[in-house]
Design a protein around this motif. Sequence first.
Motif, PDB file in Angstrom:
ATOM      1  N   GLY A 168      -7.891  37.268 -25.825  1.00 35.45           N
ATOM      2  CA  GLY A 168      -6.575  36.696 -26.066  1.00 35.45           C
ATOM      3  C   GLY A 168      -6.633  35.203 -25.843  1.00 35.45           C
ATOM      4  N   THR A 169      -5.483  34.589 -25.698  1.00 34.80           N
ATOM      5  CA  THR A 169      -5.418  33.137 -25.573  1.00 34.80           C
ATOM      6  C   THR A 169      -5.080  32.754 -24.141  1.00 34.80           C
ATOM      7  OG1 THR A 169      -4.670  32.980 -27.836  1.00 34.80           O
ATOM      8  CG2 THR A 169      -4.260  31.076 -26.442  1.00 34.80           C
ATOM      9  N   THR A 170      -5.752  31.734 -23.648  1.00 41.47           N
ATOM     10  CA  THR A 170      -5.460  31.201 -22.321  1.00 41.47           C
ATOM     11  C   THR A 170      -5.127  29.729 -22.477  1.00 41.47           C
ATOM     12  OG1 THR A 170      -7.115  32.679 -21.434  1.00 41.47           O
ATOM     13  CG2 THR A 170      -6.352  30.925 -19.977  1.00 41.47           C
ATOM     14  N   ASP A 171      -4.008  29.293 -21.902  1.00 37.98           N
ATOM     15  CA  ASP A 171      -3.673  27.868 -21.928  1.00 37.98           C
ATOM     16  C   ASP A 171      -3.591  27.364 -20.504  1.00 37.98           C
ATOM     17  OD1 ASP A 171      -3.323  27.026 -24.667  1.00 37.98           O
ATOM     18  OD2 ASP A 171      -1.754  28.555 -24.734  1.00 37.98           O
ATOM     19  N   CYS A 172      -4.419  26.362 -20.179  1.00 35.45           N
ATOM     20  CA  CYS A 172      -4.392  25.795 -18.832  1.00 35.45           C
ATOM     21  C   CYS A 172      -3.977  24.336 -18.939  1.00 35.45           C
ATOM     22  CB  CYS A 172      -5.773  25.877 -18.184  1.00 35.45           C
ATOM     23  SG  CYS A 172      -6.398  27.558 -18.104  1.00 35.45           S
ATOM     24  N   TRP A 173      -3.197  23.848 -17.977  1.00 36.72           N
ATOM     25  CA  TRP A 173      -2.841  22.432 -17.993  1.00 36.72           C
ATOM     26  C   TRP A 173      -3.614  21.635 -16.958  1.00 36.72           C
ATOM     27  CZ3 TRP A 173       0.608  26.430 -17.388  1.00 36.72           C
ATOM     28  CH2 TRP A 173       1.042  26.703 -16.091  1.00 36.72           C
ATOM     29  N   GLU A 174      -4.529  22.329 -16.294  1.00 32.52           N
ATOM     30  CA  GLU A 174      -5.443  21.631 -15.383  1.00 32.52           C
ATOM     31  C   GLU A 174      -6.770  22.333 -15.493  1.00 32.52           C
ATOM     32  OE1 GLU A 174      -4.189  21.467 -11.234  1.00 32.52           O
ATOM     33  OE2 GLU A 174      -2.260  20.763 -12.001  1.00 32.52           O
ATOM     34  N   ASN A 175      -7.852  21.624 -15.095  1.00 32.55           N
ATOM     35  CA  ASN A 175      -9.150  22.262 -15.108  1.00 32.55           C
ATOM     36  C   ASN A 175      -9.114  23.444 -14.142  1.00 32.55           C
ATOM     37  OD1 ASN A 175     -11.700  22.721 -15.830  1.00 32.55           O
ATOM     38  ND2 ASN A 175     -12.555  20.834 -14.969  1.00 32.55           N
ATOM     39  N   ALA A 176      -9.430  24.630 -14.648  1.00 31.23           N
ATOM     40  CA  ALA A 176      -9.341  25.819 -13.796  1.00 31.23           C
ATOM     41  C   ALA A 176     -10.621  26.624 -13.929  1.00 31.23           C
ATOM     42  CB  ALA A 176      -8.150  26.663 -14.223  1.00 31.23           C
ATOM     43  N   PRO A 177     -11.410  26.659 -12.860  1.00 28.84           N
ATOM     44  CA  PRO A 177     -12.663  27.412 -12.930  1.00 28.84           C
ATOM     45  C   PRO A 177     -12.388  28.902 -13.148  1.00 28.84           C
ATOM     46  CG  PRO A 177     -12.464  26.254 -10.811  1.00 28.84           C
ATOM     47  CD  PRO A 177     -11.192  26.030 -11.553  1.00 28.84           C
ATOM     48  N   GLU A 178     -11.299  29.400 -12.618  1.00 31.59           N
ATOM     49  CA  GLU A 178     -11.004  30.818 -12.775  1.00 31.59           C
ATOM     50  C   GLU A 178      -9.579  30.982 -13.269  1.00 31.59           C
ATOM     51  OE1 GLU A 178     -12.287  34.430 -10.326  1.00 31.59           O
ATOM     52  OE2 GLU A 178     -12.547  32.718  -8.982  1.00 31.59           O
ATOM     53  N   VAL A 227     -20.507  22.190 -13.819  1.00 29.24           N
ATOM     54  CA  VAL A 227     -19.350  21.381 -14.203  1.00 29.24           C
ATOM     55  C   VAL A 227     -18.066  22.067 -13.767  1.00 29.24           C
ATOM     56  CG1 VAL A 227     -18.034  20.498 -16.170  1.00 29.24           C
ATOM     57  CG2 VAL A 227     -20.520  20.259 -16.125  1.00 29.24           C
ATOM     58  N   GLN A 228     -18.010  23.388 -13.971  1.00 28.53           N
ATOM     59  CA  GLN A 228     -16.774  24.099 -13.635  1.00 28.53           C
ATOM     60  C   GLN A 228     -16.540  24.132 -12.137  1.00 28.53           C
ATOM     61  OE1 GLN A 228     -16.903  27.819 -15.774  1.00 28.53           O
ATOM     62  NE2 GLN A 228     -15.623  26.951 -17.392  1.00 28.53           N
ATOM     63  N   SER A 229     -17.638  24.184 -11.377  1.00 30.74           N
ATOM     64  CA  SER A 229     -17.453  24.190  -9.920  1.00 30.74           C
ATOM     65  C   SER A 229     -17.495  22.762  -9.368  1.00 30.74           C
ATOM     66  CB  SER A 229     -18.500  25.088  -9.270  1.00 30.74           C
ATOM     67  OG  SER A 229     -19.792  24.680  -9.681  1.00 30.74           O
ATOM     68  N   LYS A 230     -17.432  21.780 -10.287  1.00 30.62           N
ATOM     69  CA  LYS A 230     -17.335  20.358  -9.934  1.00 30.62           C
ATOM     70  C   LYS A 230     -18.533  19.853  -9.137  1.00 30.62           C
ATOM     71  CE  LYS A 230     -12.447  20.376 -10.604  1.00 30.62           C
ATOM     72  NZ  LYS A 230     -11.107  20.233 -10.207  1.00 30.62           N
ATOM     73  N   LYS A 231     -19.690  20.505  -9.356  1.00 29.83           N
ATOM     74  CA  LYS A 231     -20.890  20.021  -8.671  1.00 29.83           C
ATOM     75  C   LYS A 231     -21.570  18.945  -9.495  1.00 29.83           C
ATOM     76  CE  LYS A 231     -22.109  24.414  -7.139  1.00 29.83           C
ATOM     77  NZ  LYS A 231     -23.138  25.434  -7.165  1.00 29.83           N
ATOM     78  N   ALA A 232     -21.268  18.919 -10.796  1.00 29.47           N
ATOM     79  CA  ALA A 232     -21.920  17.929 -11.656  1.00 29.47           C
ATOM     80  C   ALA A 232     -20.951  17.515 -12.749  1.00 29.47           C
ATOM     81  CB  ALA A 232     -23.185  18.533 -12.275  1.00 29.47           C
ATOM     82  N   GLN A 233     -21.286  16.422 -13.462  1.00 31.05           N
ATOM     83  CA  GLN A 233     -20.458  15.987 -14.574  1.00 31.05           C
ATOM     84  C   GLN A 233     -21.320  15.730 -15.793  1.00 31.05           C
ATOM     85  OE1 GLN A 233     -18.271  12.605 -13.268  1.00 31.05           O
ATOM     86  NE2 GLN A 233     -17.154  13.840 -11.758  1.00 31.05           N
ATOM     87  N   ALA A 234     -20.779  16.054 -16.951  1.00 33.59           N
ATOM     88  CA  ALA A 234     -21.499  15.741 -18.185  1.00 33.59           C
ATOM     89  C   ALA A 234     -21.349  14.245 -18.424  1.00 33.59           C
ATOM     90  CB  ALA A 234     -20.915  16.533 -19.336  1.00 33.59           C
ATOM     91  N   PRO A 235     -22.467  13.517 -18.584  1.00 32.94           N
ATOM     92  CA  PRO A 235     -22.371  12.059 -18.696  1.00 32.94           C
ATOM     93  C   PRO A 235     -22.097  11.586 -20.132  1.00 32.94           C
ATOM     94  CG  PRO A 235     -24.666  12.715 -18.576  1.00 32.94           C
ATOM     95  CD  PRO A 235     -23.863  13.986 -18.470  1.00 32.94           C
ATOM     96  N   TYR A 264     -12.330  10.732 -22.598  1.00 26.97           N
ATOM     97  CA  TYR A 264     -11.899  11.686 -21.561  1.00 26.97           C
ATOM     98  C   TYR A 264     -11.844  13.081 -22.149  1.00 26.97           C
ATOM     99  CZ  TYR A 264     -11.037   7.580 -18.812  1.00 26.97           C
ATOM    100  OH  TYR A 264     -11.214   6.416 -18.135  1.00 26.97           O
ATOM    101  N   VAL A 265     -12.878  13.859 -21.864  1.00 27.20           N
ATOM    102  CA  VAL A 265     -12.981  15.206 -22.437  1.00 27.20           C
ATOM    103  C   VAL A 265     -12.709  16.254 -21.371  1.00 27.20           C
ATOM    104  CG1 VAL A 265     -14.480  16.823 -23.624  1.00 27.20           C
ATOM    105  CG2 VAL A 265     -14.682  14.371 -24.083  1.00 27.20           C
ATOM    106  N   LEU A 266     -13.421  16.119 -20.243  1.00 23.79           N
ATOM    107  CA  LEU A 266     -13.339  17.132 -19.198  1.00 23.79           C
ATOM    108  C   LEU A 266     -12.787  16.489 -17.934  1.00 23.79           C
ATOM    109  CD1 LEU A 266     -16.961  18.462 -19.737  1.00 23.79           C
ATOM    110  CD2 LEU A 266     -14.906  19.646 -20.470  1.00 23.79           C
ATOM    111  N   GLY A 267     -11.483  16.446 -17.814  1.00 27.91           N
ATOM    112  CA  GLY A 267     -10.892  15.969 -16.568  1.00 27.91           C
ATOM    113  C   GLY A 267     -10.878  14.467 -16.426  1.00 27.91           C
ATOM    114  N   LYS A 268     -10.951  13.996 -15.166  1.00 24.94           N
ATOM    115  CA  LYS A 268     -10.614  12.617 -14.855  1.00 24.94           C
ATOM    116  C   LYS A 268     -11.741  11.619 -15.107  1.00 24.94           C
ATOM    117  CE  LYS A 268      -6.813  13.836 -11.963  1.00 24.94           C
ATOM    118  NZ  LYS A 268      -6.138  14.451 -13.113  1.00 24.94           N
ATOM    119  N   ASN A 269     -12.995  12.123 -15.163  1.00 24.11           N
ATOM    120  CA  ASN A 269     -14.095  11.186 -15.380  1.00 24.11           C
ATOM    121  C   ASN A 269     -14.557  11.232 -16.833  1.00 24.11           C
ATOM    122  OD1 ASN A 269     -14.394  10.319 -12.588  1.00 24.11           O
ATOM    123  ND2 ASN A 269     -14.966  12.472 -12.258  1.00 24.11           N
TER     124      ASN A 269
END
Lengths: 432, 234, 405
Positions: free
Chosen positions: A226-236, C153-161, C185-190
């Motif tokens: 399905g579709t997921t929309d997040c407004w912040e980076n969310a690992p889970e 990247v998802q666990s914020k241990k590294a960043q794609a440069p 700005y692709v993935l978050g603040k950096n």
Amino acid sequence: MFAYYLHLALRSLGRNRVITALMVLAIAFGVGASMTTLTVLRTLSADPVPGKSHRLFNVQLDPRPASRSMPSTEPPEQLTRTDAEALIRAAKAERQVMMSGGNAAIEPTRADLAPFFADARWTTADFFVMFGAPFAAGTPWTAVDDERAARVVVITRELAEKLFGTIEIIGRSLRVDGTEMRIVGVLDTWRVNPHFYDLNTTVYGTGEQLFAPFSTSRELKLSRSGTTDCWENAPEPEALGAPCTWVQLWVELGSMSAVANYQDFLTSYSQDQRRAGRFEREPTIRLRSVVDWLAFKQVVPSDVRLQTWIALGFLIVCLINTIGLLLTKFLRRASEVGVRRALGASKREIFTQLLIEAAVVGLAGGLVGLLFTWIGLGMIRSQPTTYAALARLDLPMLGITIALAVVSSILAGVFPAWRGCQVSPSIQLKSP
Amino acid sequence: MLQMKEVSKVFRTATVETRALRALSLEVDEGQFVAITGPSGSGKTTFLNIAGLLEEFSSGTYMLDGVNVANLDDRARSRLRNEKIGFVFQGFNLIPDLNLFDNVDVPLRYRGMTSGDRRKRIEAALDRVGLAKRMRHFPAELSGGQQQRVAIARAIAGDPKLLLADEPTGNLDSEMAREVMNLLEELNSQGTVLVIVTHDPAIASRAPRNVHIVDGVAADVERKPAAGATTTAS
Amino acid sequence: MHLHPILSTLRRHRTASALIVLEIAVTCAIVSNTVFLVQERLSRMNNSSGVVEDELIVVQLTGIGEKPDAAAATEVDLSALRSIPGVRHVATSNMVPFGNSSWNTSISTIPDDPNTVNSAMYFGSQDLLEVMGLQVTAGRDFAPEEYVTLDDVQSKKAQAPAVIITRGLANRLFPDKPPIGQPLYVLGKNPQTVVGVIEHLARPNEGTGRENAAYAIVLPLLAPYTVTGNYVLRADAKQASQVLTSVDTTLNRIDRGRVIMGRKPFAEIRREYFSQDRSLALLLTGVSIALLVVTAMGIVGLASFWVQQRTRQIGIRRALGASRGDILRYFLLENFILATIGIVLGMALSYGINLWLMKAYQVARLPGTVLPIGAALLWLVGQLAVLGPALRATKISPAIATRAT
């Protein structure tokens, strides 16, 4: 008199076979094309839950932060898991159900079957009663199962027969994503088209084959679709409290006042959340019935609407064509009409006679058009689009086809018949 | 039976105004047999069309069997035509698609009779003209004289009081023409008013009364004793 | 051949002429629009993907249950696939052009920009560009040390440069400066730095509108097959079918506990993706042909009537010296005049319909090139339809003129 006119019409049509065939074919073409597309349109805009569609409502809230300049007029189409679970717990509607699409990896016990994926739905106990899913064996799971995240599943008859060769399997175990689950129910054949309760996974299609408690799917981290929309980076995104919308919530409300009450409840819920700092925006809620929801989501493909318009245009050309051919046919008969007039037929009687002839052409066109519609729908079904398989001719459409042909040819016949009965008897009395 | 007083008919096109009839007056009484003669373009056909309610007229009065037809609408005129008048045309005007039975049936159909009544009348009418045995045949299978007899059968099937004939023998050879005229005279002798428009002096001479139309005006012709006249009585 | 007698005849048969003209006009209007819609669909079906289509094979698979060692298993799979004869390069990729299933992201040139651009986001393994046959036309490819794992990247241990973007996206984001070296700005603040530009890479679907279709980026992220779900093989075009048959056995030899959901050459992905366009194009073509046939039938019917009605007139003309050719030309010209009036009206109607379609179905403006096609079709159909009745007219004997009526 009607029988006499009918008799004359058949005789006359038999005389100019080529013109008759041209007219019948033209009407059949037009009617066939129109009815093919109208049948598809009707199939696609059918009520997915007849009798209940006005009682079921999709719930929307706006949990997004105020900072991002996202459009604020329309809240997200799905809910966060946090809100969905809160609304289920509140239980302010007659029935409420939350859910998400999923994929279930099934490992059959039969040696001749390789592991495969089945479309699944992770949901809550009320789902089956609320949407009218018919059980062939067993029962839905209970609210207690939801609370305890019980390892229970309901599967379809099709899946049961594929896995076990029988539906007498209540209480048996099924291995889903490495976990043994107890089968509590088997659903009879059940097609929901359009797939209104979740239009992200599929719109027209065969639907899910396996159903399990939402709580269980989260505890086992079963895969989701399905579709997921997040407004912040969310690992889970699936976690409780994640800034993501991915859960559908439907409620059943029996009356206008119940709807109004539920709207008030949603607004006050949003205000509470805002006071608690979870929501940042003014409460924006939506409570759409099935019909409104389908209209809002524009589920009928625009291609299909376009085709319908083109087919109606086609019908118009066919009718103009029929007007022309009827006109020539009736004008050719000027001498006969002159004689009839001289022998005492009034204009009205001639007009009726000619109009009945037009109607007979329409009836023949309708019958041939029915054949064309049948062929047209066969062609549509052979197309690879997902909705194609649903397009079938049913009894009402069959009647409408014939009626459309007869009515439109009578309309097409009015002008030619009017012209045809204007023949002045006197000028035709000279020898031929 | 038929009274026309100063009936006139004017045809108008964008540029031309043609006077087909000028104040034509004519009375035909019950039981009469009238021959209408006149040169081409004199207004004979227009007269016939008006008399048969096929065409409207511009001014004057026309009473048909006591009915003033001037103010009737199409339905009433059609009804009147159907019930009071029978037509016999030069070109027969049978409907080629219909067999003899169905051809004779046409005027009866517009009268709303039961099928049994219609059948009796059709059979009687065809019997009268001697073609009852051939009622399943189509017009194209008959000779000209036979076709005209069918047309007469059709004209009389509805028991009209007035028979209007337009050159009824014009397309027939003399043998057949005589046959048809005998039939028409026989009908007249049984009480049907007969009005025949013709060029043929032989036919005109058979009629007890001759009316001559010239330039849209009718006038009775004084009968000169003629050889043919005596045969009428037979 | 003089026009005058034709025009005066048509004036006398106003109703029938008007019906023919109306039928031709409506047909012309519908056919012009359908021809246009078909053209549009066909050109869509020819959209470039940017990848070397005839060399690519895509394998879709999913693991069952938890796979803790997915990254290592992916490497094992990749090297096994690479050893299939005919395979030149292998990569795992989170999506493929026209594959429908997509990963999208909002990107901007300044932090927290409310006006973000929605773009497709490709990643998977190091040789992704190589496998898909994508050429970096400005800047450079990723350096090996720029790659990081998606997990980190998802666990914020590294960043794609770094990031590589398509030309279309570069033009949209940096209309007036060279894109290389710009932050994105692709993935978050950096931000990531744009290191290269590729000419074109189509998105898996056109979900967000046509102008967005060219917006795609490639990220130096590494992810196992359990996340990406695809292996992309680049093979010799000639050996593709053999490669296809050995994919399953190769993967099953390594781990039977997975589900291989599909293996198909790229051509099939393209075919499936555009199947709806193809069927609409077919349907519209069918409807157009049927429409022309119906119109032709109407013309045949009316023309036959006219020929029959004018039998005597034609006989007289013949008696007065008209040749068979003259009679034929008379009817052809008459039809041509009617068709022309119909076509002119039809063109106006076409634009009307098009304006409405533009509003209701986001159809583009009718290009001028479609109109000559519609006109030519109707002229042709008209002339062909009238030919039969006209030829019958030429057979009318001049002797008819001397016969009494």
